[in-house]
Design an enzyme around this catalytic site. Structure first.
Site, PDB file in Angstrom:
ATOM      1  N   HIS A  35       0.842  -1.197   0.000  1.00 20.83           N
ATOM      2  CA  HIS A  35       0.000   0.000   0.000  1.00 20.83           C
ATOM      3  C   HIS A  35       0.879   1.249   0.000  1.00 20.83           C
ATOM      4  O   HIS A  35       2.027   1.195   0.473  1.00 20.83           O
ATOM      5  CB  HIS A  35      -0.870   0.037   1.268  1.00 20.83           C
ATOM      6  N   CYS A  70      -2.820   0.555   9.529  1.00 17.78           N
ATOM      7  CA  CYS A  70      -3.854  -0.396   9.036  1.00 17.78           C
ATOM      8  C   CYS A  70      -4.845  -0.810  10.110  1.00 17.78           C
ATOM      9  O   CYS A  70      -5.948  -1.229   9.810  1.00 17.78           O
ATOM     10  CB  CYS A  70      -3.224  -1.702   8.546  1.00 17.78           C
TER      11      CYS A  70
HETATM   12  N1  GLY Z   1      -2.718  -8.706   5.065  1.00  8.56           N
HETATM   13  C1  GLY Z   1      -3.081  -7.412   4.715  1.00  8.56           C
HETATM   14  C2  GLY Z   1      -3.424  -7.299   3.292  1.00  8.56           C
HETATM   15  O1  GLY Z   1      -2.820  -7.976   2.493  1.00  8.56           O
HETATM   16  O2  GLY Z   1      -4.294  -6.596   2.891  1.00  8.56           O
END
Ligand code: GLY
Length: 252
Positions: A160, A247
């Site tokens: 991300h 996150c």
């Molecule tokens: N494990 C977090 C993701 O891959 O979105």
């Protein structure tokens, strides 16, 4: 200032989530303890927490940030870019509905909240394997309607955008060494994270504190030198599942 956060406890299926970290299988009991400490840290930062029960149907669902983009005035329900995570956003929508006016990213758009970084009155959206051009355009339109500046940039080699780049405030930007699209980020004061501490690029500013993952002394020292108060948190089990400090919550 943030006043609220939404978090979700890790599920007993947590180890079945998506990961490319190659750091081994997470220990569920330790993950629960680390999650509790994370919640305590957010409370110390002054946030009122909504703690959702675990959802074993979705092993990655403790990473709530990916399911929405939230501001004080409105929220945007995301459409996760990995099919295994599609559906996580449904319950988050129910939780946010009474709190904020909501928009939604719609098919064929995909967008993970982890690709969206707010820096004061600006949002930067990273185009990743999770967030496609259509999803980014839908979000850009919504944000611009609310008078935010929006830049969309491609990212590479990271899951991300916020895996590699995070805004602390006061024009300070943490970023992994060698990150692409540097031109678009040139106006910030860069705090470069070297390869041996890449995971610590995902620090999280919450009101008067910066949350820093434990075990990254150079990053800790560099953030402290900027004058921030720090809360260090052990995140080893979440790192194994490609998740970081940002996150694990939605903050608004
Ligand atoms: N494990 C977090 C993701 O891959 O979105």
């Amino acid at each position: 200032m943030f006043t609220k956060a939404i978090v979700r406890k890790p599920a007993h299926t947590f180890a079945n989530g998506i990961t490319e970290a190659n750091l081994g299988k997470p220990d569920y009991k330790i993950a629960l303890k680390q999650h509790e400490a994370y919640c305590e840290a957010l409370a110390k930062c002054g946030l009122e927490l909504t703690i959702l029960e675990a959802n074993p149907e979705f092993p990655d669902s403790c990473f709530v940030e990916d399911t929405a983009v939230v501001t004080k005035d409105f929220g945007v329900i995301a459409r996760p870019g990995n099919i295994k995570r599609q559906g996580e956003e449904i319950e988050i929508k129910k939780v946010l509905e009474p709190l904020l006016p909501l928009y939604s990213i719609t098919e064929p758009g995909t967008l993970d909240g982890g690709d969206v970084m707010q820096a004061d009155n600006k949002f930067i959206i990273g185009l990743s394997n999770r967030t496609n051009l259509t999803g980014s355009r839908q979000l850009k339109e919504i944000l611009e309607k609310h008078n935010y500046d929006v830049t969309v940039i491609p990212i590479c080699n990271i899951l991300h955008f916020k895996t590699g780049v995070n805004y602390l405030g006061e024009n300070n930007l943490l970023l992994q060494e060698g990150i692409c699209s540097l031109n678009e980020l040139s106006s910030y004061n860069h705090i470069i994270i070297e390869q041996d501490e890449f995971y610590a690029a995902n620090c999280l500013r919450v009101n008067d504190y910066v949350l820093v993952p434990k075990g990254f002394p150079k990053t800790k020292s560099n953030v402290e030198k900027l004058g921030y108060k720090i809360i260090e948190l052990e995140l080893s089990e979440f790192q194994k599942m490609d998740g970081g400090l940002s996150c694990l919550s939605l903050r608004f």
